[in-house]
Enzyme design. Structure first.
Site, PDB file in Angstrom:
ATOM      1  N   CYS A 130      40.650  33.000  38.898  1.00  0.00           N
ATOM      2  CA  CYS A 130      40.834  33.877  37.729  1.00  0.00           C
ATOM      3  C   CYS A 130      42.021  34.834  37.892  1.00  0.00           C
ATOM      4  CB  CYS A 130      39.557  34.645  37.435  1.00  0.00           C
ATOM      5  SG  CYS A 130      38.619  35.106  38.885  1.00  0.00           S
ATOM      6  N   HIS A 242      39.840  41.366  34.756  1.00  0.00           N
ATOM      7  CA  HIS A 242      40.537  41.721  35.993  1.00  0.00           C
ATOM      8  C   HIS A 242      41.852  42.432  35.632  1.00  0.00           C
ATOM      9  CE1 HIS A 242      37.659  39.344  37.972  1.00  0.00           C
ATOM     10  NE2 HIS A 242      38.377  38.304  38.355  1.00  0.00           N
TER      11      HIS A 242
HETATM   12  N1  LIG Z   1      33.435  34.147  36.855  1.00  0.00           N
HETATM   13  C1  LIG Z   1      34.757  33.973  36.913  1.00  0.00           C
HETATM   14  O1  LIG Z   1      35.572  34.846  36.547  1.00  0.00           O
HETATM   15  C2  LIG Z   1      35.301  32.695  37.411  1.00  0.00           C
HETATM   16  C3  LIG Z   1      36.656  32.462  37.269  1.00  0.00           C
HETATM   17  C4  LIG Z   1      37.186  31.289  37.751  1.00  0.00           C
HETATM   18  C5  LIG Z   1      36.347  30.395  38.344  1.00  0.00           C
HETATM   19  N2  LIG Z   1      35.022  30.650  38.478  1.00  0.00           N
HETATM   20  C6  LIG Z   1      34.187  29.639  39.118  1.00  0.00           C
HETATM   21  O2  LIG Z   1      33.323  29.057  38.161  1.00  0.00           O
HETATM   22  C7  LIG Z   1      32.099  28.651  38.788  1.00  0.00           C
HETATM   23  C8  LIG Z   1      30.918  29.277  38.055  1.00  0.00           C
HETATM   24  O3  LIG Z   1      31.032  30.694  38.068  1.00  0.00           O
HETATM   25  P1  LIG Z   1      30.042  31.616  37.221  1.00  0.00           P
HETATM   26  O4  LIG Z   1      30.651  32.969  37.301  1.00  0.00           O
HETATM   27  O5  LIG Z   1      29.751  31.036  35.867  1.00  0.00           O
HETATM   28  O6  LIG Z   1      28.693  31.542  38.112  1.00  0.00           O
HETATM   29  P2  LIG Z   1      27.184  31.858  37.690  1.00  0.00           P
HETATM   30  O7  LIG Z   1      27.150  32.826  36.551  1.00  0.00           O
HETATM   31  O8  LIG Z   1      26.484  32.226  38.946  1.00  0.00           O
HETATM   32  O9  LIG Z   1      26.612  30.447  37.168  1.00  0.00           O
HETATM   33  C9  LIG Z   1      26.470  29.335  38.022  1.00  0.00           C
HETATM   34  C10 LIG Z   1      26.070  28.128  37.198  1.00  0.00           C
HETATM   35  O10 LIG Z   1      26.022  26.981  38.074  1.00  0.00           O
HETATM   36  C11 LIG Z   1      24.772  26.307  37.879  1.00  0.00           C
HETATM   37  N3  LIG Z   1      24.334  25.623  39.086  1.00  0.00           N
HETATM   38  C12 LIG Z   1      24.087  26.155  40.302  1.00  0.00           C
HETATM   39  N4  LIG Z   1      23.644  25.188  41.147  1.00  0.00           N
HETATM   40  C13 LIG Z   1      23.613  24.037  40.439  1.00  0.00           C
HETATM   41  C14 LIG Z   1      23.241  22.700  40.741  1.00  0.00           C
HETATM   42  N5  LIG Z   1      22.803  22.352  41.966  1.00  0.00           N
HETATM   43  N6  LIG Z   1      23.333  21.771  39.772  1.00  0.00           N
HETATM   44  C15 LIG Z   1      23.764  22.101  38.541  1.00  0.00           C
HETATM   45  N7  LIG Z   1      24.120  23.362  38.173  1.00  0.00           N
HETATM   46  C16 LIG Z   1      24.058  24.315  39.126  1.00  0.00           C
HETATM   47  C17 LIG Z   1      23.821  27.418  37.510  1.00  0.00           C
HETATM   48  O11 LIG Z   1      22.680  26.848  36.901  1.00  0.00           O
HETATM   49  P3  LIG Z   1      21.210  27.485  37.099  1.00  0.00           P
HETATM   50  O12 LIG Z   1      21.131  28.622  36.125  1.00  0.00           O
HETATM   51  O13 LIG Z   1      20.324  26.342  36.763  1.00  0.00           O
HETATM   52  O14 LIG Z   1      21.113  27.930  38.527  1.00  0.00           O
HETATM   53  C18 LIG Z   1      24.679  28.233  36.554  1.00  0.00           C
HETATM   54  O15 LIG Z   1      24.696  27.625  35.287  1.00  0.00           O
HETATM   55  C19 LIG Z   1      32.256  29.069  40.256  1.00  0.00           C
HETATM   56  O16 LIG Z   1      32.765  27.965  40.969  1.00  0.00           O
HETATM   57  C20 LIG Z   1      33.284  30.174  40.203  1.00  0.00           C
HETATM   58  O17 LIG Z   1      33.975  30.312  41.429  1.00  0.00           O
HETATM   59  C21 LIG Z   1      34.475  31.765  38.007  1.00  0.00           C
END
Ligand SMILES: NC(=O)c1ccc[n+]([C@@H]2O[C@H](COP(=O)([O-])OP(=O)(O)OC[C@H]3O[C@@H](n4cnc5c(N)ncnc54)[C@H](OP(=O)(O)O)[C@@H]3O)[C@@H](O)[C@H]2O)c1
Length: 344
Positions: A130, A242
Site C-alpha cells: 500500500c 497512509h
Molecule cells: N489493508 C491494506 O491496506 C492492504 C494493502 C495492500 C495489501 N494488503 C494485503 O491484502 C491482504 C488482506 O488484507 P486485509 O487488510 O483485508 O486483511 P483482513 O482484514 O485481516 O482480512 C483477511 C481476509 O482473508 C481471509 N482468509 C484468511 N484465511 C483464509 C483462508 N485460509 N482461506 C480463505 N480466506 C482466508 C479472511 O477470511 P475469514 O474472515 O474467513 O477469516 C478475510 O476475509 C493481505 O495479504 C494484506 O497484506 C492489505
C-alpha cells in the site's frame, strides 16, 4: 455477457472494499462470488445493493471463473494462486507473496500498465504494498521529467493496513485508555492507541524492517531499478489512509514549481497545496477517496536538484482494492482476457 469474478478474502478490509469498488466502477461482471475461509461460510457481504453469502475458498471450483481478486494474506496466496491460475483464471493478488517473482508482473496501472503482458507465465499479477502504490503514482511523472536518483521517505501508516483485527485493537485500546482498563497489545508489538510504532513487519538483518525493504524493491521493479530509496515506516493511530513525507533528488534540474505543473496533470494525482492553515490533505479527508494527494510541495535547499512533499492516499483503495480493480480493467480494456462463458 460479462466476466465471472471471484473475490477471495471477501470478509476482510480489502475484500469488502474490492466488492464496493467493482460495483462503483460498474465492472462488467455477470457474476461475483464472495470467498473466504471455512469459518465465514454463509457470512453476508455487500456488493452494491446485493448481498452475497460467502463460500469456502477450499471447495470452490475456479474452472469457469475469469478473474480472482485475492486478498487473504501471503500463505493463502502461496497455496492457492498457482492452483487457481492453472485452472485458467487470472489471479490479481494483494499479498506480498508474488511481488518479487520475475514471472509475475507487479502493476500500478498509472505507472507501468505495459508490463502486464508477462502475466500469462503464471496467470498471476501482483498488487504492490500500500505505501509503495501511492508513492510510485506521485514519483512516475517526476521521474519522466527529470530522472529520480534518490528518494528518502518516512511513512505514517494507518492500522487498517494490518487488517481488520488491527482496527479493532486501536478501537479497544483507545476505549481502554479512556475508561482506565488495562491496555492489551496483541496485533502490534506495543500499544498503538495515543502512540507511534516505528516497526512495520519483521526486522531484516541490515536493521531495516521488511515493510521498508518492500518499498525499496517494489519501487525499483515498478519504476526503475536505478532509483536509490531509503524508507522509515511508522504505524500511527489512524484508522484509514497512509501519509508519507517524501524527499526526492533528480539527475536534472527540477524545481518545486516545475513539479507542481507536472503533478497537476498527472494521472491519479490531486494537488491540494495552498500554503495556508489547513491547505493540505490529511489521512481523515483522504479516506474513501481514489486519488493520491500531494501537499506541502517545496524545494529542498539541502541538495542540488531536490524537492520535498507530503503524500496521502486511502491505503485500502489505491493501496489495495482500487489498484487491483484497475488491473482487472487493464486486462479487459487491452483484451488480454475474454469471458470464458462468452467464449464457450
Ligand atoms: N489493508 C491494506 O491496506 C492492504 C494493502 C495492500 C495489501 N494488503 C494485503 O491484502 C491482504 C488482506 O488484507 P486485509 O487488510 O483485508 O486483511 P483482513 O482484514 O485481516 O482480512 C483477511 C481476509 O482473508 C481471509 N482468509 C484468511 N484465511 C483464509 C483462508 N485460509 N482461506 C480463505 N480466506 C482466508 C479472511 O477470511 P475469514 O474472515 O474467513 O477469516 C478475510 O476475509 C493481505 O495479504 C494484506 O497484506 C492489505
Amino acid at each position: 455477457m460479462g466476466y465471472k469474478v471471484a473475490v477471495v478474502g471477501a470478509t476482510g478490509n480489502v475484500g469488502r472494499e474490492i466488492l464496493s469498488i467493482l460495483d462503483e466502477r460498474g465492472f462488467p461482471a455477470d457474476e461475483v462470488v464472495a470467498l473466504a475461509s471455512r469459518r465465514s461460510v454463509g457470512v453476508e457481504v455487500s456488493y452494491g445493493d446485493k448481498t452475497l453469502k460467502c463460500k469456502d475458498l477450499a471447495t470452490y471450483d475456479f474452472s469457469d471463473t475469469d478473474i480472482c481478486l485475492m486478498s487473504a494474506g501471503g500463505s493463502v496466496s502461496k497455496e492457492w494462486s498457482p492452483k487457481i491460475g492453472a485452472q485458467g483464471c487470472v489471479v490479481i493478488d494483494n499479498s506480498s507473496q508474488w511481488r518479487t517473482d520475475p514471472d509475475v508482473p507487479l502493476i500500478v496501472p498509472e505507472v507501468n500498465a505495459d508490463a502486464i503482458v508477462g502475466f500469462t507465465k503464471k496467470n498471476i499479477i501482483a498488487n504492490p504494498n500500500c505505501s509503495t502504490a501511492q508513492l510510485v503514482v506521485a514519483l512516475k511523472p517526476l521521474h519522466d521529467a527529470a530522472t529520480i536518483t534518490r528518494v528518502v521517505v518516512s511513512t505514517y501508516q494507518s492500522v487498517s493496513g494490518a487488517g481488520k483485527d488491527a482496527m479493532d485493537e486501536l478501537f479497544s485500546q483507545t476505549r481502554a485508555v479512556f475508561v482506565s482498563d488495562p491496555v492489551e497489545a496483541k496485533k502490534f508489538p506495543k500499544r498503538i492507541a495515543f502512540n507511534l510504532i516505528p516497526q512495520i513487519d519483521v526486522f531484516m538483518e541490515d536493521g531495516f524492517t521488511k515493510e521498508e525493504w518492500k518499498m525499496n524493491v517494489e519501487t525499483k521493479k515498478i519504476l526503475d531499478p536505478k532509483i536509490k530509496l531509503t524508507a522509515t515506516c511508522v504505524r500511527v493511530p489512524v484508522f484509514i489512509s497512509h501519509a508519507e513525507s517524501v524527499n526526492v533528488e533528480f539527475e536534472k534540474e527540477l524545481s518545486a514549481e516545475d513539479a507542481r505543473k507536472i503533478l497537476r496533470n498527472a494521472p491519479g494525482v490531486l494537488l491540494v497545496d495552498t500554503r495556508e492553515p489547513g491547505g493540505y490533505m490529511t489521512p481523515h479527508e483522504a479516506a474513501g477517496e481514489d486519488a493520491t494527494y500531494i501537499s506541502r510541495l517545496r524545494d529542498d535547499p539541502t541538495v542540488d536538484n531536490g524537492i520535498a512533499f507530503w503524500c496521502v492516499s486511502d491505503n485500502l483503495r489505491k493501496g489495495a482494492a482500487l489498484n487491483a480493480v484497475q488491473i482487472a480493467e487493464v486486462l479487459m480494456n487491452r483484451k488480454l482476457i475474454t469471458s470464458r462463458s462468452k467464449a464457450a
